[in-house]
Design a protein around this motif. Structure first.
Motif, PDB file in Angstrom:
ATOM      1  N   ASP A  55       0.822  -1.212   0.000  1.00 21.58           N
ATOM      2  CA  ASP A  55       0.000   0.000   0.000  1.00 21.58           C
ATOM      3  C   ASP A  55       0.857   1.264   0.000  1.00 21.58           C
ATOM      4  N   LEU A  56       2.067   1.166   0.553  1.00 22.91           N
ATOM      5  CA  LEU A  56       2.957   2.328   0.649  1.00 22.91           C
ATOM      6  C   LEU A  56       3.940   2.413  -0.518  1.00 22.91           C
ATOM      7  N   GLY A  57       3.805   1.508  -1.507  1.00 25.32           N
ATOM      8  CA  GLY A  57       4.602   1.648  -2.715  1.00 25.32           C
ATOM      9  C   GLY A  57       5.758   0.690  -2.879  1.00 25.32           C
ATOM     10  N   PHE A  58       5.906  -0.298  -1.995  1.00 21.06           N
ATOM     11  CA  PHE A  58       6.952  -1.313  -2.200  1.00 21.06           C
ATOM     12  C   PHE A  58       6.437  -2.304  -3.236  1.00 21.06           C
ATOM     13  N   PRO A  59       7.165  -2.503  -4.352  1.00 18.69           N
ATOM     14  CA  PRO A  59       6.618  -3.316  -5.439  1.00 18.69           C
ATOM     15  C   PRO A  59       7.174  -4.743  -5.532  1.00 18.69           C
ATOM     16  N   VAL A  60       8.294  -5.043  -4.829  1.00 14.66           N
ATOM     17  CA  VAL A  60       8.924  -6.362  -4.966  1.00 14.66           C
ATOM     18  C   VAL A  60       9.192  -6.928  -3.575  1.00 14.66           C
ATOM     19  N   PHE A  61       8.692  -8.149  -3.354  1.00 12.45           N
ATOM     20  CA  PHE A  61       8.866  -8.816  -2.067  1.00 12.45           C
ATOM     21  C   PHE A  61       9.553 -10.161  -2.286  1.00 12.45           C
ATOM     22  N   LEU A  62      10.556 -10.426  -1.467  1.00  8.06           N
ATOM     23  CA  LEU A  62      11.213 -11.727  -1.457  1.00  8.06           C
ATOM     24  C   LEU A  62      10.913 -12.366  -0.110  1.00  8.06           C
ATOM     25  N   LEU A  63      10.169 -13.468  -0.115  1.00  5.78           N
ATOM     26  CA  LEU A  63       9.784 -14.163   1.104  1.00  5.78           C
ATOM     27  C   LEU A  63      10.615 -15.438   1.218  1.00  5.78           C
ATOM     28  N   GLY A  96       6.846 -18.780  -7.597  1.00  4.73           N
ATOM     29  CA  GLY A  96       7.611 -19.805  -6.917  1.00  4.73           C
ATOM     30  C   GLY A  96       9.045 -19.812  -7.416  1.00  4.73           C
ATOM     31  N   GLU A  97       9.775 -20.820  -7.022  1.00  4.06           N
ATOM     32  CA  GLU A  97      11.209 -20.859  -7.327  1.00  4.06           C
ATOM     33  C   GLU A  97      11.478 -20.997  -8.825  1.00  4.06           C
ATOM     34  N   ASN A  98      10.552 -21.570  -9.576  1.00  8.37           N
ATOM     35  CA  ASN A  98      10.764 -21.799 -11.006  1.00  8.37           C
ATOM     36  C   ASN A  98       9.989 -20.818 -11.883  1.00  8.37           C
ATOM     37  N   ASP A  99       9.594 -19.687 -11.281  1.00  7.60           N
ATOM     38  CA  ASP A  99       8.747 -18.735 -12.012  1.00  7.60           C
ATOM     39  C   ASP A  99       9.494 -17.448 -12.374  1.00  7.60           C
ATOM     40  N   SER A 100      10.751 -17.564 -12.744  1.00  6.61           N
ATOM     41  CA  SER A 100      11.518 -16.364 -13.083  1.00  6.61           C
ATOM     42  C   SER A 100      10.933 -15.665 -14.316  1.00  6.61           C
ATOM     43  N   ARG A 101      10.444 -16.439 -15.287  1.00  4.66           N
ATOM     44  CA  ARG A 101       9.861 -15.831 -16.477  1.00  4.66           C
ATOM     45  C   ARG A 101       8.595 -15.053 -16.113  1.00  4.66           C
ATOM     46  N   LEU A 102       7.767 -15.620 -15.223  1.00  8.62           N
ATOM     47  CA  LEU A 102       6.569 -14.925 -14.763  1.00  8.62           C
ATOM     48  C   LEU A 102       6.943 -13.599 -14.102  1.00  8.62           C
ATOM     49  N   PHE A 103       8.003 -13.613 -13.288  1.00 14.65           N
ATOM     50  CA  PHE A 103       8.449 -12.399 -12.603  1.00 14.65           C
ATOM     51  C   PHE A 103       8.892 -11.337 -13.619  1.00 14.65           C
ATOM     52  N   VAL A 104       9.702 -11.745 -14.597  1.00 15.61           N
ATOM     53  CA  VAL A 104      10.219 -10.784 -15.585  1.00 15.61           C
ATOM     54  C   VAL A 104       9.075 -10.240 -16.441  1.00 15.61           C
ATOM     55  N   ASP A 105       8.176 -11.129 -16.868  1.00  9.73           N
ATOM     56  CA  ASP A 105       7.089 -10.704 -17.752  1.00  9.73           C
ATOM     57  C   ASP A 105       6.059  -9.830 -17.042  1.00  9.73           C
ATOM     58  N   SER A 106       6.001  -9.924 -15.713  1.00  8.85           N
ATOM     59  CA  SER A 106       5.004  -9.138 -14.978  1.00  8.85           C
ATOM     60  C   SER A 106       5.257  -7.649 -15.093  1.00  8.85           C
ATOM     61  N   ASN A 107       6.523  -7.296 -15.309  1.00  6.27           N
ATOM     62  CA  ASN A 107       6.914  -5.895 -15.465  1.00  6.27           C
ATOM     63  C   ASN A 107       6.443  -5.029 -14.291  1.00  6.27           C
ATOM     64  N   LEU A 108       6.232  -5.702 -13.141  1.00  3.05           N
ATOM     65  CA  LEU A 108       5.806  -5.038 -11.897  1.00  3.05           C
ATOM     66  C   LEU A 108       4.503  -4.255 -12.072  1.00  3.05           C
ATOM     67  N   GLU A 109       3.635  -4.733 -12.973  1.00  6.47           N
ATOM     68  CA  GLU A 109       2.318  -4.100 -13.093  1.00  6.47           C
ATOM     69  C   GLU A 109       1.484  -4.360 -11.836  1.00  6.47           C
ATOM     70  N   GLN A 110       1.794  -5.439 -11.160  1.00  5.86           N
ATOM     71  CA  GLN A 110       1.283  -5.713  -9.819  1.00  5.86           C
ATOM     72  C   GLN A 110       2.494  -5.912  -8.911  1.00  5.86           C
ATOM     73  N   PRO A 111       2.367  -5.653  -7.599  1.00  6.66           N
ATOM     74  CA  PRO A 111       3.483  -5.990  -6.724  1.00  6.66           C
ATOM     75  C   PRO A 111       3.760  -7.489  -6.785  1.00  6.66           C
ATOM     76  N   ALA A 112       5.022  -7.846  -6.799  1.00  9.14           N
ATOM     77  CA  ALA A 112       5.418  -9.246  -6.972  1.00  9.14           C
ATOM     78  C   ALA A 112       5.936  -9.826  -5.657  1.00  9.14           C
ATOM     79  N   ILE A 113       5.582 -11.083  -5.398  1.00  7.61           N
ATOM     80  CA  ILE A 113       6.103 -11.821  -4.240  1.00  7.61           C
ATOM     81  C   ILE A 113       6.792 -13.069  -4.759  1.00  7.61           C
ATOM     82  N   VAL A 114       8.057 -13.215  -4.428  1.00  9.91           N
ATOM     83  CA  VAL A 114       8.839 -14.398  -4.805  1.00  9.91           C
ATOM     84  C   VAL A 114       9.099 -15.206  -3.537  1.00  9.91           C
ATOM     85  N   VAL A 115       8.687 -16.471  -3.524  1.00  9.43           N
ATOM     86  CA  VAL A 115       8.823 -17.326  -2.340  1.00  9.43           C
ATOM     87  C   VAL A 115       9.942 -18.332  -2.591  1.00  9.43           C
TER      88      VAL A 115
END
Length: 619
Positions: free
Chosen positions: A69-77, A104-123
């Motif tokens: 909500d405060l503008g952080f767009p990338v989360f690594l959990l 998830g761990e094998n979703d690097s393409r999903l992360f790159v293609d998202s272009n941070l249009e939504q905040p991203a969470i990588v677990v």
């Protein structure tokens, strides 16, 4: 609707208003105190502290939503290096958090293609290979050049710290975590744990010591350290000391019967599961041995079920084990259900260790006896746990490791059914750890910036390989400490403070706040004065009216820099006081012949309470 509001509404929709209120409060407090002021150029590190199994995951998610909500767009959990746990965490993120791009761990393409249009969470799990892979992914995009990275490290005291600090090297996981957070233009690294000892004992220069700590209290239904191991109180009825039982076979049989009684009460009440955990050691051979013993006991109980001694044992345990969360079933109903469990062989005996991978679904229903070692510790949750048989010992017990073994803590435990079988020595160790945990929390709630740690009973705070030997000072209790080089910043003010204490009495009882004030007038280079002040602050945080002992002597003519400061009588007097801070104040005559340059000066001698070891970190 914001991310936090959406998450809170989802918790409420599940019928957990109390959790929703707690998560909302934690997220808003962390947001206002730490996230709102983030400057988007720094690399900051903080700690979210909660009790073991007190609902830290929900609190983490709430903070992540507030950060989004405060503008952080990338989360690594980050999770511990456990495939099942990483998958469980990923699944829970997908179920609980809406509006995020979840990888998830094998979703690097999903992360790159998202272009941070939504905040991203990588677990990710804390595995060197996986961290190296995602370090490359983060580095290969331009996302991190113009965006802050928010890292949430669950069980941050495990694996993340540099295990080669005393070899002047960097362990792999620590190296990649450093690279990931430092390659971003800015980062906020939130450590999450219920056992922060290793984190508090990091030197600030390492970049891994939390610069702020937020403690969230558990809910009212939580059963934790104060329920099982209360300080300064009688041993609670949920504890069964093994010392009071004639033999190990008798103890294990009693524990099995307790489990059967608890299983009957809980399963008849419609609960899905009742679990019994046996935690003997790390050795697989011992796990197998206990499994055989349990199976032998179950077979004996089945064959001899109608004998008077078995029926008497069931009757006795039934009378002492009545549920508080559900209506108690009659002795006849419980006995009949136990007979059915035994004759139908519905009690599962499960070995859980490195050689026996077991899915959590196997102990999520029915009546189960789970036996294991390290896998029974950090991060693993046992629903419906009603019986624990804990005999694991160590020559050098570590507080954080032992506390993570407290799988009996939690919200779904029934105070009328839970039973912990443990010997008196181990019980005292856990009680000491609980008392120190209370002291840590008291310091945090008091707002002390530098949390101090001390342990009695031969307990070490954490594993030695993550503590810098050059930075961590160990101060033994019961030993006298005084500075060789000393000055008073305002001797007139110190004279006035000490004026009421003459030598008509050999000692005085004094409030620790007064003793602490006296030390503020002492200047002593190359002496850990701040550490002693810090430990006094610790005692005051626990008890604002805490008392110490003050010994005051004037007109002392002692050689400066001598090996001893105290006279034999004063040394013996201080040594006789073992449970309090003892401050002895000597006012020197200022003799030039004795090296004092004609200056009168007050010299302190400090002795911390005996039977404890105090840990201080140099910055």
């Amino acid at each position: 609707m914001g991310y936090l509001e959406t998450y809170i509404n989802k918790i409420k929709a599940r019928g957990n208003e109390a959790l929703a209120e707690s998560v909302s409060q934690t997220a808003e407090e962390v947001g206002s105190q730490h996230l709102n002021n983030f400057d988007f150029v720094s690399h900051e590190i903080g700690l979210l502290l909660g009790n073991v199994q007190s609902g830290k995951t929900g609190q983490m998610f709430g903070i992540m939503c507030k950060a989004a909500d405060l503008g952080f767009p990338v989360f690594l959990l980050l999770t511990t290096d456990n495939v099942v746990l990483q998958q469980q965490t990923l699944q829970r993120v997908k179920e609980d958090l809406e509006g995020f791009c979840i990888c998830g761990e094998n979703d690097s393409r999903l992360f790159v293609d998202s272009n941070l249009e939504q905040p991203a969470i990588v677990v990710l799990k804390k595995n060197a290979r996986m961290l190296k892979l995602w370090d490359t992914v983060f580095h290969s995009t331009d996302f991190m050049l113009g965006n802050p990275l928010f890292i949430v490290d669950d069980e941050a005291d495990a694996a993340s710290l540099n295990t080669k600090v005393n070899q002047q090297e960097v362990s792999s996981i620590n190296k990649y975590l450093n690279s990931i957070k430092n390659d971003a233009s800015s980062s906020l690294y939130l450590q999450v744990t219920g056992t922060p000892q290793a984190l508090f004992l990091q030197a600030e220069a390492t970049g891994w010591k939390p610069l702020f700590t937020h403690y969230f209290k558990p809910g009212k239904a939580y059963m934790g350290g104060e329920f099982f191991f209360p300080a300064n109180a009688d041993i609670p009825s949920c504890i069964r000391l093994l010392d009071d039982i004639p033999s190990e076979d008798d103890a294990l049989q009693e524990a099995v019967i307790h489990h059967l009684v608890a299983s009957a009460q809980m399963l008849l009440a419609g609960k899905p599961v009742c679990n019994f955990m046996i935690h003997p050691s790390v050795r697989v051979a011992q796990h197998n041995q206990y499994a055989k013993q349990v199976e032998t006991i179950l077979a004996r109980l089945t064959a001899d079920f109608d004998k008077s001694e078995i029926q008497d044992a069931i009757r006795e345990i039934y009378a002492k084990s009545l549920p508080q969360k559900t209506a108690a079933r009659s002795l006849e109903e419980v006995t009949a259900y136990i007979r059915e469990l035994l004759t139908s062989q519905k009690v599962a005996v499960i070995i859980l260790n490195g050689k026996n991978e077991v899915d959590s679904s196997e102990y999520s229903h029915g009546s189960n006896i789970v036996i294991g070692g390290n896998t029974l510790g950090r991060g693993v949750t046992f629903p419906g746990l009603a019986t624990v048989y804990y005999t694991r010992t160590s020559k050098n017990p570590q507080a954080d490791t032992m506390w993570q073994h407290s799988r009996m803590f939690g919200y779904d435990r029934d105070a009328g059914l839970i039973k912990l079988y443990i010997d008196s020595r181990l019980y005292e160790l856990f009680t000491e750890i609980n008392a120190t945990n209370n002291a840590l929390i008291a310091q945090i709630e008091k707002g002390l910036s530098n949390v101090r740690i001390c342990y009695a009973g031969g307990i070490k705070p954490t594993r030695a390989n993550v503590l810098d030997n050059k930075k961590v000072n160990i101060i033994p209790g019961g030993k006298n400490f005084f500075p060789y080089e000393v000055d008073n910043t305002d001797i007139e003010a110190l004279d006035k403070l000490l004026a009421p204490f003459d030598e008509k009495k050999d000692r005085y009882q004094a409030n620790l706040n007064i003793i602490r004030k006296m030390l503020d007038f002492i200047e002593a280079p190359d002496f850990p004065l701040d550490a002693f002040k810090g430990f006094i602050d610790t005692f005051i945080a626990q008890n604002p009216t805490a008392q110490g002992t003050l010994i005051v002597r004037r007109e002392r003519d002692i050689k400066k820099g001598g090996r001893a400061l105290l006279s034999p009588d004063d040394w013996n007097l201080g040594a006789s006081i073992t449970d309090k801070v003892v401050l002895t104040m000597y006012k020197m005559t200022g003799s030039k012949e004795k090296g004092w340059d004609g200056r009168k000066v007050w010299v302190p001698n400090i002795k911390l309470p005996d039977e404890a070891v105090y840990y201080d970190v140099e910055e």
